[in-house]
Write an enzyme that holds these catalytic residues in place. Structure first.
Site, PDB file in Angstrom:
ATOM      1  N   ASP A  65       7.969   2.571  -5.416  1.00  0.00           N
ATOM      2  CA  ASP A  65       6.591   2.456  -4.956  1.00  0.00           C
ATOM      3  C   ASP A  65       6.379   1.149  -4.196  1.00  0.00           C
ATOM      4  O   ASP A  65       6.901   0.100  -4.586  1.00  0.00           O
ATOM      5  CB  ASP A  65       5.681   2.494  -6.197  1.00  0.00           C
ATOM      6  CG  ASP A  65       4.214   2.607  -5.859  1.00  0.00           C
ATOM      7  OD1 ASP A  65       3.834   3.593  -5.218  1.00  0.00           O
ATOM      8  OD2 ASP A  65       3.445   1.697  -6.240  1.00  0.00           O
TER       9      ASP A  65
ATOM     10  N   GLU B  31       9.164   3.693  -0.606  1.00  0.00           N
ATOM     11  CA  GLU B  31       7.920   3.989   0.096  1.00  0.00           C
ATOM     12  C   GLU B  31       7.695   2.854   1.080  1.00  0.00           C
ATOM     13  O   GLU B  31       7.430   1.721   0.672  1.00  0.00           O
ATOM     14  CB  GLU B  31       6.746   4.068  -0.890  1.00  0.00           C
ATOM     15  CG  GLU B  31       5.469   4.470  -0.195  1.00  0.00           C
ATOM     16  CD  GLU B  31       4.195   4.065  -0.923  1.00  0.00           C
ATOM     17  OE1 GLU B  31       3.142   4.642  -0.615  1.00  0.00           O
ATOM     18  OE2 GLU B  31       4.231   3.153  -1.770  1.00  0.00           O
TER      19      GLU B  31
HETATM   20  C1  NOJ Z   1       1.639   4.251  -3.514  1.00  0.00           C
HETATM   21  C2  NOJ Z   1       1.426   5.462  -4.361  1.00  0.00           C
HETATM   22  O1  NOJ Z   1       1.954   6.584  -3.694  1.00  0.00           O
HETATM   23  C3  NOJ Z   1      -0.056   5.554  -4.593  1.00  0.00           C
HETATM   24  O2  NOJ Z   1      -0.406   6.770  -5.198  1.00  0.00           O
HETATM   25  C4  NOJ Z   1      -0.495   4.374  -5.427  1.00  0.00           C
HETATM   26  O3  NOJ Z   1      -1.891   4.396  -5.551  1.00  0.00           O
HETATM   27  C5  NOJ Z   1      -0.087   3.051  -4.759  1.00  0.00           C
HETATM   28  N1  NOJ Z   1       1.249   3.071  -4.276  1.00  0.00           N
HETATM   29  C6  NOJ Z   1      -0.207   1.904  -5.722  1.00  0.00           C
HETATM   30  O4  NOJ Z   1       0.809   1.965  -6.678  1.00  0.00           O
END
Ligand code: NOJ
Length: 533
Positions: A220, A278
């Site tokens: 993440d 991500e």
């Molecule tokens: C990216 C995640 O996909 C999202 O759902 C989340 O709110 C944020 N990161 C914070 O962790």
């Protein structure tokens, strides 16, 4: 582009690790399947549905966060990264799930959240108790405020969910004290990755899950863990929800690559496993830096998901995504949606047109070289639910924006499995978000019965992609195509043709392997895609 179909060319085939061309299925566990009647999906529900996922044909699961969490952001606020939240099950259940998935030849990857913890994490609670300058505070980003009484935040950064990215605490004596940084909700304090304890703890977490048998991680906010020295102000304050530019000082700081190299060193001890980041960054060079040979194996490229159903934009998204990774010898990834993005059927216009375009785009995506990520429910053609009642909304963005931004709940509505009435077999209780009555048409049960359903198309596409030699080879060649259309050829010989016009087009020569809409007299209907060999 030309008026005829012409072109070709081949690139050499490579032997590749499993994840390079895998179809990953993203499970948003709250919304997938509930086994205990509390209205929230869980690991028991997921385990019960492994047969369905095997039938769908996916190679791997990506399970969104299931670690212990107060659930301020759907589990992306983790209070114990080395335990399963009771809402979802237990460590024993996770072990069983991993074993059963492996028996069915599916890999299991899980979400880890290294950028921040929950405010209920023992570290953060200790930091609150410990006071300024303490080692406990040094695991997070605590700063004194600006102004004579320290009453203004240390810089002007906004939180991704709205409001300032800083919250002021009360010190043990009750007086207003320091501020802490949270790029997301206040319940998600950012960790200080300059502190070796933070990296060491993350290493422990990775090893904990890898030793239990998981096949990798989705990381993440992989572009956010390093903060710029001195935490300078933003030049232009970007208050858009869940969006940022490449120049945004909150993200994509060069120091992040040292962190990824450290993570990769650990991953390399588990050569079967994959780390997928991500990464939100537009610049191709900067994107490529994340997937250099000693950093992440894969990174999400969101260009396709951000692209309208328009041939030029689609082609540019594909070209840019390929360019970003080929420069560094990495492999591309593709996705049309996830739990943060409006569902594709709705983005492409909704209704019958949205469905047709989503089918066409799925086939285009599955024809591309690289890894594909399917968000649960996409295989059912679920639309976004944009009319959820205010009182059920749970995304922190809703409250943080003063009830202006409705947030992401509309793409997180639970899946309809069977029957004629809500909750459609998702739960025996009350689903955590209401499921629209019209989804009776979209249940798994109903779609399995029909060859022309979205689900059947997904099954056929995934199977062909896995078994046919025409999908081989790392690259693609654009093929001349009429205006409003797109065509490309894979080195293995697959030709993928997408018709984005509003009338049928004549297909080039070749046997039709699959099409997203029925073909008569060699004509590919509007808003559809065909695969030819
Ligand atoms: C990216 C995640 O996909 C999202 O759902 C989340 O709110 C944020 N990161 C914070 O962790």
């Amino acid at each position: 582009m030309t008026d005829t179909f012409a072109g070709g060319g081949a690139a050499p085939e490579q032997v590749a690790p499993w994840w390079r061309s895998a179809v990953f299925y993203q499970v948003y566990p709250r919304s997938f399947a509930d086994s205990n009647g509390d209205g929230v999906g869980d690991l028991g529900g997921l385990r019960d549905k492994l047969g369905y996922l095997e039938l769908l044909g996916v190679d791997a699961l990506w399970i969104c966060p299931i670690m212990r969490s107060p659930m301020a952001d759907g589990g992306y606020d983790v209070s114990d990264p080395r335990d399963i939240d009771p809402l979802f099950g237990s460590l024993e259940l996770m072990d069983e799930l991993i074993a059963e998935a492996h028996d069915r030849r599916m890999r299991v990857t899980m979400d880890l959240v290294p950028n921040h913890s929950s405010d209920q994490h023992p570290w953060f609670q200790a930091a609150l108790a410990a006071g300024p300058g303490s080692p406990e505070r040094a695991r997070y980003l605590f700063r004194d405020g600006r102004g004579p009484d320290g009453g203004a935040p240390p810089n002007n950064w906004p939180s991704i969910f709205g409001g300032p990215a800083w919250t002021r605490i009360r010190e043990a004596d009750g007086r207003p004290g320091q501020w802490y940084l949270h790029l997301f909700a206040p319940e998600q304090p950012d960790l200080n990755w300059e502190n070796p304890e933070v990296a060491a703890d993350f290493e422990q977490t990775m090893r904990f899950w890898l030793q239990r048998g998981v096949d990798g991680f989705r990381i993440d906010v992989a572009h956010g863990m390093a903060k710029p020295p001195g935490l300078p102000d933003m030049e232009t304050v970007d208050t858009r929800m869940l969006a940022h530019e490449d120049s945004d000082p909150r993200f994509n700081n060069p120091g992040v690559h040292r962190i990824h190299r450290g993570i990769r060193r650990i991953m390399d001890e588990y050569p079967h496993a994959v780390a997928i980041g991500e990464v939100w960054v537009n610049d191709n060079n900067r994107f490529g830096e994340y997937v250099r040979p000693d950093e992440l194996h894969l990174a999400f490229n969101f260009r396709l998901a951000e692209t309208p159903f328009a041939p030029d934009s689609i082609r540019a998204a594909v070209d840019n995504s390929l360019r970003a990774v080929t420069m560094v010898g990495a492999s591309p990834t593709w996705t049309l949606s996830n739990h943060d993005i409006a569902r594709e059927v709705t983005r492409y216009g909704g209704g019958a047109v949205g469905q047709a375009r989503a089918r066409a785009m799925m086939m285009l995506e599955m024809a591309l070289p690289g890894a594909v990520f399917v968000y649960n429910g996409a295989e059912l053609g679920l639309p976004n639910v944009d009319d959820l009642p205010d009182e059920v909304l749970q995304d922190p963005a809703w409250a943080r924006s003063g009830h202006v931004e409705r947030g992401r709940d509309g793409c997180r509505v639970p899946l309809p499995w069977e029957g004629e009435r809500s909750p459609f077999g998702f739960t025996t209780g009350r689903p955590w978000l209401p499921i629209p009555a019209q989804w009776a048409q979209l249940t798994v049960e109903r779609q399995l019965e029909r060859l022309d359903s979205m689900l059947s198309l997904y099954r056929m596409a995934i199977e062909l992609r896995a078994v046919r030699p025409e999908f081989a080879g790392p690259g693609l060649e654009w093929y001349g195509s009429p205006p409003g259309c797109l065509a490309f050829r894979r080195a293995g010989g697959l030709l993928c043709v997408l018709n984005a016009t509003d009338s049928p087009i004549v297909l080039p020569a070749g046997e039709v392997l699959l099409s997203s809409a029925p073909i008569t007299a060699r004509k590919l209907p509007a808003n559809s895609t065909a695969w030819l060999v």
